[in-house]
Design an enzyme around this catalytic site. Structure first.
Site: not given
Length: 522
Positions: A190, A113, A214
């Site tokens: 996210s 990420k 997330s």
């Protein structure tokens, strides 16, 4: 050394022109050398490489080529690593010299990420395009294990902590991530890019991060496994922060075996993250047992008054999942988690104060050309409003800026203490009162259509109690509502990581609920 290229991302200064992707990808096949990568575990891949049926170089070339084909539709990858092939070749040489790999991740392509320090690390914001961060501890552990870091995944900008009106999966740097099952639907966030990359076979495994849902939510919406470990099992050093009280990296994978293998590598004590001081090396794959649910008492949590209403279709799939648990010898016990209204009230302001403190420290310590603090980021966004504020505002940033930004402030530290204690007490009290081994709940309702005008429209979620408590949770595919996947969450107490992974594995092996993405246009 490493070098990243952003040629696969939306160009700097550009945003997604429309919510709906134009078309499905030309090919979704994930086969190489007669092997179906979508169904293989990292342990299977180690056997294939040890027997010389496949090399890390071939595997890495395959994924890089696949990213080029699928990423213009999915927007799951912000950058690729130009040194990935060199890393893969080094793994192949080591295997040739020793006759075997050095562990379950040796030669395995991993996507990070883009809030995890490795090369340029933007958190999806153009404000950080000039940063020069240190390499995250998690990235170092992966490389030491022989993993090939193939690139960086798109995400909800600023890890979805910028606006209450946001559309998850969108960032100014990466554009809008598309759900690979139905392309005009949302990915949640996210960790949107890592979840989509895992689902669509753009890497073998990925690493996400979670503060409050997330990892869990995007994993559920995109039909993959997401594991949020106990707070302090995995280091946060080098990860762009929200709150040290809740932040943690964790694996996002297509199967539980891979999640366990990744966690075995990245869970380690880091002298620069005091929360990890008690972490010891552990091979989570050895605890995976297809009979792990036998004799277990499982709390069944579905309370629309607290979680929101997942809808009749999701509830029906959840009921089938509970039936699968009992078929494996588990006892299902209906539960309601108490005191969650206190958690919901006190967590947001506590996070805002902690974010201001943490991001100011991060920006001050990170070399490169970028704003010096949160006030500077707010000013940058206002100046770059045509891009950064085109679709939604920054009201969370604005509120965070009004807080003291001091974790020791009496008002905000009291909010944190109350929220965390209530979440921990809710889980621990429920487990103890009913003599439970774990709690299960639907991870998500089906994905919604992405719409910048309305922002996210999801109203159901089960991730908050474990997130605020700092306790582990794992989501595993449990079925589909139409063409859209929904997940089943296992929630436990502090340190029950291995037990949760084992139970999730048993459920996965019983149901085999995951199916590869369909890439429907709408």
């Amino acid at each position: 050394m490493f070098a990243l290229t952003a040629t696969l991302a939306v160009p700097s200064g550009a945003v997604a022109a429309a919510v709906s992707p134009a078309s499905a990808p030309a090919s979704a096949d994930a086969r190489i050398a007669g092997l179906d990568l979508d169904t293989m575990t990292v342990l299977d891949l180690q056997q294939a490489m040890d027997s010389h049926r496949l090399s890390s170089t071939e595997l890495t070339v395959f994924y890089l080529a696949r990213i080029k084909v699928l990423n213009p539709t999915l927007h799951a990858v912000i950058q690729t690593n130009r040194d990935a092939l060199n890393e893969a070749a080094a793994s192949d040489v080591h295997r040739l010299l020793t006759g075997h790999g050095s562990g379950p991740l040796d030669g395995i392509p991993v996507l990070l990420k883009d809030n995890i320090g490795f090369g340029q690390t933007t958190d999806g914001s153009e404000a950080l395009l000039g940063d020069q961060p240190a390499e995250a501890f998690v990235a170092q552990k992966l490389q030491a294990a022989g993993a090939v870091i193939i690139g960086k995944g798109n995400l909800s900008e600023w890890t979805d902590f910028r606006s209450t009106h946001a559309t998850s999966g969108w960032s100014a740097v990466g554009g809008l991530t598309a759900n690979p099952y139905v392309l005009d639907h949302n990915t949640c966030g996210s960790s949107s890019g890592p979840a989509v990359a895992a689902a669509a076979d753009l890497a073998t495994v990925t690493i996400g991060t979670e503060t409050d849902g997330s990892i869990m939510c995007p994993s559920g919406l995109n039909g993959v496994v997401g594991f949020k470990p106990t707070l302090g099992e995995v280091s946060r050093t080098g990860v762009i922060p929200i709150s040290a009280a809740q932040d943690t990296p964790g694996p996002i994978t297509r199967n539980v075996t891979d999640a366990a293998a990744v966690e075995s590598v990245i869970a380690a004590a880091d002298p620069n993250d005091p929360a990890t001081a008690g972490t010891v090396a552990h091979d989570y794959t050895k605890g995976l047992d297809p009979h792990a649910l036998a004799g277990k008492r499982i709390g069944v949590w579905l309370d629309p008054s607290i979680q929101g209403d997942p809808g009749a279709a999701t509830t029906a799939v959840f009921n089938q999942a509970v039936a699968a648990l009992t078929a494996q010898g588990a006892t299902a016990v209906p539960v309601t988690l108490p005191d969650l209204s206190t958690v919901a009230d006190d967590e947001p302001p506590a996070l805002a104060n902690e974010f201001k403190y943490s991001i100011n420290r991060y920006l001050a310590a990170t070399p490169g050309q970028h704003p010096a603090d949160l006030a500077g980021v707010i000013a940058f966004n206002n100046a770059d409003a045509a891009t950064e504020l085109r679709y939604f505002d920054q009201n969370i940033f604005d509120f965070a800026q009004t807080t003291p930004g001091d974790p020791n402030d009496p008002t905000y530290s009291a909010l944190r203490q109350t929220a965390t204690s209530a979440a921990q007490g809710s889980i621990d009290g429920t487990l103890a009162a009913q003599n439970l081994d774990a709690i299960v709940a639907p991870t998500n309702a089906p994905a919604w259509i992405s719409d910048f005008a309305t922002g996210d429209t999801n109203t159901f979620g089960s991730a908050r109690p474990a997130a605020v408590a700092g306790y582990p949770s794992v989501t595993v595919p449990m079925g589909f509502v139409g063409p859209l996947p929904v997940g089943l969450s296992f929630i436990g107490t502090k340190g029950s990581d291995a037990s949760l992974l084992a139970m999730a594995y048993a459920f996965e092996q019983q149901t085999h609920a995951r199916k590869a993405p369909t890439y429907l246009a709408h």
